[in-house]
Write a protein that holds these residues in place. Structure first.
Motif, PDB file in Angstrom:
ATOM      1  N   ALA A  28       0.840  -1.205   0.000  1.00 15.01           N
ATOM      2  CA  ALA A  28       0.000   0.000   0.000  1.00 15.01           C
ATOM      3  C   ALA A  28       0.878   1.260   0.000  1.00 15.01           C
ATOM      4  O   ALA A  28       0.622   2.207  -0.751  1.00 15.01           O
ATOM      5  N   LEU A  29       1.912   1.257   0.832  1.00 15.61           N
ATOM      6  CA  LEU A  29       2.829   2.396   0.855  1.00 15.61           C
ATOM      7  C   LEU A  29       3.594   2.519  -0.461  1.00 15.61           C
ATOM      8  O   LEU A  29       3.808   3.624  -0.963  1.00 15.61           O
ATOM      9  N   ALA A  30       3.996   1.377  -1.021  1.00 14.34           N
ATOM     10  CA  ALA A  30       4.747   1.378  -2.279  1.00 14.34           C
ATOM     11  C   ALA A  30       3.911   1.889  -3.438  1.00 14.34           C
ATOM     12  O   ALA A  30       4.452   2.404  -4.423  1.00 14.34           O
ATOM     13  N   LEU A  31       2.607   1.778  -3.334  1.00 14.44           N
ATOM     14  CA  LEU A  31       1.729   2.333  -4.367  1.00 14.44           C
ATOM     15  C   LEU A  31       1.390   3.799  -4.090  1.00 14.44           C
ATOM     16  O   LEU A  31       1.330   4.609  -5.006  1.00 14.44           O
ATOM     17  N   ALA A  32       1.178   4.138  -2.819  1.00 15.01           N
ATOM     18  CA  ALA A  32       0.731   5.484  -2.468  1.00 15.01           C
ATOM     19  C   ALA A  32       1.839   6.529  -2.544  1.00 15.01           C
ATOM     20  O   ALA A  32       1.620   7.634  -3.054  1.00 15.01           O
ATOM     21  N   ILE A  33       3.028   6.215  -2.053  1.00 13.42           N
ATOM     22  CA  ILE A  33       4.100   7.212  -1.985  1.00 13.42           C
ATOM     23  C   ILE A  33       4.502   7.732  -3.365  1.00 13.42           C
ATOM     24  O   ILE A  33       4.594   8.947  -3.557  1.00 13.42           O
ATOM     25  N   PRO A  34       4.711   6.862  -4.370  1.00 17.32           N
ATOM     26  CA  PRO A  34       5.037   7.405  -5.696  1.00 17.32           C
ATOM     27  C   PRO A  34       3.905   8.255  -6.290  1.00 17.32           C
ATOM     28  O   PRO A  34       4.164   9.234  -6.993  1.00 17.32           O
ATOM     29  N   LEU A  35       2.665   7.911  -5.981  1.00 20.67           N
ATOM     30  CA  LEU A  35       1.552   8.732  -6.474  1.00 20.67           C
ATOM     31  C   LEU A  35       1.579  10.118  -5.846  1.00 20.67           C
ATOM     32  O   LEU A  35       1.340  11.123  -6.509  1.00 20.67           O
ATOM     33  N   LEU A  36       1.888  10.169  -4.552  1.00 24.36           N
ATOM     34  CA  LEU A  36       1.975  11.461  -3.873  1.00 24.36           C
ATOM     35  C   LEU A  36       3.214  12.242  -4.317  1.00 24.36           C
ATOM     36  O   LEU A  36       3.173  13.461  -4.450  1.00 24.36           O
ATOM     37  N   ALA A  37       4.314  11.551  -4.546  1.00 25.99           N
ATOM     38  CA  ALA A  37       5.554  12.209  -4.973  1.00 25.99           C
ATOM     39  C   ALA A  37       5.474  12.679  -6.423  1.00 25.99           C
ATOM     40  O   ALA A  37       6.240  13.544  -6.835  1.00 25.99           O
ATOM     41  N   ARG A  38       4.564  12.115  -7.182  1.00 30.32           N
ATOM     42  CA  ARG A  38       4.422  12.480  -8.593  1.00 30.32           C
ATOM     43  C   ARG A  38       4.131  13.967  -8.757  1.00 30.32           C
ATOM     44  O   ARG A  38       4.480  14.568  -9.764  1.00 30.32           O
ATOM     45  N   ARG A  39       3.535  14.567  -7.755  1.00 33.76           N
ATOM     46  CA  ARG A  39       3.216  15.995  -7.821  1.00 33.76           C
ATOM     47  C   ARG A  39       4.461  16.835  -8.101  1.00 33.76           C
ATOM     48  O   ARG A  39       4.417  17.811  -8.824  1.00 33.76           O
TER      49      ARG A  39
END
Length: 161
Positions: free
Chosen positions: A35-46
């Motif tokens: 879950a973290l491995a999916l969420a963190i890159p999505l948040l960092a994509r900004r």
């Protein structure tokens, strides 16, 4: 696929590091790590959507030495404050006006402040012009602002123009 998994290699690395940090590959840890491995890159994509160029890296070694020294010094100061009388500690907040506009530079600055014992980055204004910093002991707010700007922000502005 790129929309939901912008950086597969980062996601894999995050999952592996999560499992290594927890010394466990139990189903719960794998699920939480995934879950973290999916969420963190999505948040960092900004940050990738904004133009955050990198400038000269010449000042990085000096900044690293200054930062390491500040961490060592701050650890000793905080230890003395915590072990001393509580009445001598005067916590406080101070707004630091920012000249750096690069989002990655602001992120590194806020991280450096938070990693230095005795200080913590609290909030960045929506316009990214001011950073609220909490200090465990605040005698002179202007001196703290000057120290952050000269020791950290100015060198970071070279790296993140």
């Amino acid at each position: 696929m790129r929309r939901w998994l912008p950086s597969p290699s980062l996601s894999v690395a995050l999952l592996v590091f999560w499992l290594l940090l927890n010394h466990s590959a139990s189903p719960g840890q794998v699920l939480l790590g995934a879950a973290l491995a999916l969420a963190i890159p999505l948040l960092a994509r900004r940050m990738d959507h904004e133009h955050c160029p990198t400038g000269s890296l010449r000042g990085v070694p000096r900044l690293a030495v200054v930062f390491a020294w500040d961490i060592i010094r701050s650890n000793l100061i905080v230890a003395a404050q915590v072990l001393g009388p509580e009445s001598r500690i005067r916590p406080g907040f101070v707004w630091v006006p920012l000249d750096i506009g690069n989002l990655r530079g602001i992120t590194v600055l806020a991280s450096m402040i938070s990693l230095t014992p005795g200080t913590l980055s609290v909030v960045l204004t929506d316009d990214r012009r001011h950073l609220l910093v909490h200090a465990l002991h605040l005698d002179d707010a202007d001196a703290l602002v000057r120290q952050i700007k000269t020791r950290y922000e100015t060198p970071l502005m070279e790296v993140f123009p």
